[in-house]
Design an enzyme around this catalytic site. Structure first.
Site, PDB file in Angstrom:
ATOM      1  N   GLN A  29      22.521   9.489 -77.156  1.00 55.91           N
ATOM      2  CA  GLN A  29      21.586   8.652 -77.913  1.00 55.91           C
ATOM      3  C   GLN A  29      22.009   7.178 -77.917  1.00 55.91           C
ATOM      4  O   GLN A  29      21.348   6.353 -78.528  1.00 55.91           O
ATOM      5  CB  GLN A  29      21.372   9.181 -79.329  1.00 55.91           C
ATOM      6  CG  GLN A  29      22.560   9.068 -80.253  1.00 55.91           C
ATOM      7  CD  GLN A  29      22.322   9.829 -81.550  1.00 55.91           C
ATOM      8  OE1 GLN A  29      22.283  11.054 -81.554  1.00 55.91           O
ATOM      9  NE2 GLN A  29      22.156   9.112 -82.651  1.00 55.91           N
ATOM     10  N   GLY A  76      25.416   8.130 -98.455  1.00 57.83           N
ATOM     11  CA  GLY A  76      24.169   8.651 -97.873  1.00 57.83           C
ATOM     12  C   GLY A  76      24.384  10.034 -97.276  1.00 57.83           C
ATOM     13  O   GLY A  76      23.630  10.971 -97.539  1.00 57.83           O
ATOM     14  N   HIS A  77      25.453  10.159 -96.476  1.00 59.62           N
ATOM     15  CA  HIS A  77      25.780  11.469 -95.903  1.00 59.62           C
ATOM     16  C   HIS A  77      26.118  12.472 -97.008  1.00 59.62           C
ATOM     17  O   HIS A  77      25.684  13.635 -96.983  1.00 59.62           O
ATOM     18  CB  HIS A  77      26.997  11.361 -94.985  1.00 59.62           C
ATOM     19  CG  HIS A  77      26.841  10.447 -93.811  1.00 59.62           C
ATOM     20  ND1 HIS A  77      27.534   9.268 -93.691  1.00 59.62           N
ATOM     21  CD2 HIS A  77      26.066  10.541 -92.702  1.00 59.62           C
ATOM     22  CE1 HIS A  77      27.217   8.685 -92.542  1.00 59.62           C
ATOM     23  NE2 HIS A  77      26.311   9.424 -91.930  1.00 59.62           N
ATOM     24  N   ARG A 113      27.548   1.419 -89.840  1.00 53.79           N
ATOM     25  CA  ARG A 113      27.755   0.159 -89.117  1.00 53.79           C
ATOM     26  C   ARG A 113      27.951  -1.037 -90.054  1.00 53.79           C
ATOM     27  O   ARG A 113      28.317  -2.115 -89.581  1.00 53.79           O
ATOM     28  CB  ARG A 113      26.578  -0.112 -88.186  1.00 53.79           C
ATOM     29  CG  ARG A 113      26.495   0.897 -87.036  1.00 53.79           C
ATOM     30  CD  ARG A 113      25.323   0.600 -86.128  1.00 53.79           C
ATOM     31  NE  ARG A 113      25.366   1.392 -84.912  1.00 53.79           N
ATOM     32  CZ  ARG A 113      24.620   2.485 -84.693  1.00 53.79           C
ATOM     33  NH1 ARG A 113      23.776   2.918 -85.611  1.00 53.79           N
ATOM     34  NH2 ARG A 113      24.716   3.140 -83.547  1.00 53.79           N
ATOM     35  N   LYS A 120      16.430   6.995 -94.303  1.00 53.25           N
ATOM     36  CA  LYS A 120      16.944   5.745 -93.742  1.00 53.25           C
ATOM     37  C   LYS A 120      16.522   5.618 -92.286  1.00 53.25           C
ATOM     38  O   LYS A 120      16.145   4.565 -91.816  1.00 53.25           O
ATOM     39  CB  LYS A 120      18.464   5.730 -93.895  1.00 53.25           C
ATOM     40  CG  LYS A 120      19.229   4.870 -92.926  1.00 53.25           C
ATOM     41  CD  LYS A 120      19.378   3.497 -93.468  1.00 53.25           C
ATOM     42  CE  LYS A 120      20.166   2.517 -92.628  1.00 53.25           C
ATOM     43  NZ  LYS A 120      20.681   2.887 -91.360  1.00 53.25           N
ATOM     44  N   GLY A 153      29.459  11.362 -88.376  1.00 56.24           N
ATOM     45  CA  GLY A 153      30.714  11.037 -89.067  1.00 56.24           C
ATOM     46  C   GLY A 153      30.703   9.670 -89.722  1.00 56.24           C
ATOM     47  O   GLY A 153      29.647   9.070 -89.929  1.00 56.24           O
TER      48      GLY A 153
HETATM   49  P1  AMP Z   1      24.346   9.410 -88.859  1.00 64.39           P
HETATM   50  O1  AMP Z   1      25.730   9.929 -89.053  1.00 64.39           O
HETATM   51  O2  AMP Z   1      24.231   7.934 -89.007  1.00 64.39           O
HETATM   52  O3  AMP Z   1      23.696   9.953 -87.617  1.00 64.39           O
HETATM   53  O4  AMP Z   1      23.494   9.976 -90.076  1.00 64.39           O
HETATM   54  C1  AMP Z   1      23.490  11.341 -90.393  1.00 64.39           C
HETATM   55  C2  AMP Z   1      22.397  11.600 -91.386  1.00 64.39           C
HETATM   56  O5  AMP Z   1      22.621  10.810 -92.557  1.00 64.39           O
HETATM   57  C3  AMP Z   1      21.007  11.201 -90.852  1.00 64.39           C
HETATM   58  O6  AMP Z   1      20.055  12.159 -91.276  1.00 64.39           O
HETATM   59  C4  AMP Z   1      20.789   9.860 -91.503  1.00 64.39           C
HETATM   60  O7  AMP Z   1      19.414   9.552 -91.670  1.00 64.39           O
HETATM   61  C5  AMP Z   1      21.455  10.090 -92.857  1.00 64.39           C
HETATM   62  N1  AMP Z   1      21.772   8.805 -93.483  1.00 64.39           N
HETATM   63  C6  AMP Z   1      22.396   7.734 -92.934  1.00 64.39           C
HETATM   64  N2  AMP Z   1      22.469   6.710 -93.811  1.00 64.39           N
HETATM   65  C7  AMP Z   1      21.847   7.130 -94.945  1.00 64.39           C
HETATM   66  C8  AMP Z   1      21.576   6.533 -96.222  1.00 64.39           C
HETATM   67  N3  AMP Z   1      21.952   5.294 -96.504  1.00 64.39           N
HETATM   68  N4  AMP Z   1      20.906   7.274 -97.138  1.00 64.39           N
HETATM   69  C9  AMP Z   1      20.517   8.542 -96.857  1.00 64.39           C
HETATM   70  N5  AMP Z   1      20.753   9.168 -95.681  1.00 64.39           N
HETATM   71  C10 AMP Z   1      21.402   8.476 -94.727  1.00 64.39           C
END
Ligand code: AMP
Length: 271
Positions: free
Chosen positions: A54, A29-30, A179, A141, A24
């Site tokens: 995690q 990126g998401h 973050r 990332k 979330g």
């Molecule tokens: P998270 O919610 O942080 O666990 O991320 C979910 C997905 O989004 C994971 O596959 C991350 O690697 C990807 N992600 C997070 N930040 C980025 C970003 N800046 N660019 C591309 N993918 C991202």
């Protein structure tokens, strides 16, 4: 877009199904992962689950940003068909079985966060088994996470095609991260230095593949230290096995983790 809490309701009338696991607090990126899945599949499922296993006890689980209604709106606009947002008890009625991926999990993030990747691998396998996607999308990332998931899928014969997408950045180069909102304005101003240093290391190595990686690492770490970063690791690695490499070889990437105040930043670039 349908919001699902119960895995028994994860039935899809059309395939292929693309799946994007997330915690979330969505940013571009998401959304890029979601849009790519929506283009490549007939149905896109996103999971929104802040996975407690995690996080180490001293990490920021309780402070992790959460805003499901905002996330749901953004996911729907990105073309998502199903948002799977289960509770912790749904995902973990018990915690008796765990997936540990040795080798690729152990260095770098694994040294700083020793229990992290077992939590990641376990939840990703559980989510794969609940969603049964044809394709799954991850961001580079989190380079080591990509390596861990890839190895788990190979080792356990998980029937899914993995797609890894390049990091989406702010206009000043800072890798987008949930973050980043916790950076003070002073720290936010210097945070892009991390990417600038990585980009310079990549171009230096491209220009002179015989250059000493060791001395590049020492110089760049010292410089970032002077600028206020506490560098936890900086290395040139083979992203398939997350082993350090001493000289340039095709596909290698620079990786870094550094603290700025209380905030831990990670990033990586291709050479
Ligand atoms: P998270 O919610 O942080 O666990 O991320 C979910 C997905 O989004 C994971 O596959 C991350 O690697 C990807 N992600 C997070 N930040 C980025 C970003 N800046 N660019 C591309 N993918 C991202």
């Amino acid at each position: 877009m349908k919001i699902v809490r119960d895995p028994a309701e994860l039935e899809f009338p059309v395939r292929p199904v693309g799946f994007v696991p997330t915690m979330g607090a969505f940013h571009e990126g998401h959304l890029e992962l979601m849009r790519t899945s929506a283009r490549e599949n007939d149905c896109t499922v996103v999971s929104l689950f802040v996975n407690p296993t995690q996080f180490a006890p001293h990490e920021d689980l309780s402070k992790y940003p959460r805003n499901e209604s905002r996330d749901a709106e953004m996911a729907e606009a990105a073309g998502v068909d199903v948002l799977f947002a289960p509770t912790v008890d749904t995902i973990y009625p018990r915690r008796t079985t765990e997936v540990r991926v040795s080798g690729v999990s152990e260095r770098f993030e694994g040294e700083v966060r020793p229990t992290h990747f077992a939590g990641v691998a376990t939840v990703v396998l559980k989510l794969f088994n609940m969603v049964r996607p044809d394709r799954a999308y991850f961001g580079l990332k989190d380079l080591q996470q990509c390596a861990v998931v890839r190895r788990m899928v190979e080792d356990l014969n998980v029937p899914v095609e993995l797609r890894f997408l390049e990091t989406v950045r702010e206009s000043d180069g800072l890798a987008m991260s949930s973050r980043n909102v916790y950076l003070s304005s002073e720290d936010r101003a210097i945070a892009p230095r991390l990417y600038q240093v990585l980009a310079r290391l990549a171009s230096t190595l491209r220009a002179d593949p015989q250059v000493s990686v060791q001395s590049l690492v020492e110089d760049a770490s010292a410089q970032l230290g002077r600028e206020g970063f506490e560098v936890q690791y900086l290395a040139l690695v083979d992203p398939q096995n997350m082993e350090p490499v001493a000289i340039f070889h095709p596909g290698c990437r620079w990786i870094i983790a550094a603290k700025l105040g209380n905030i831990r930043l990670i990033d990586n670039v291709p050479v």
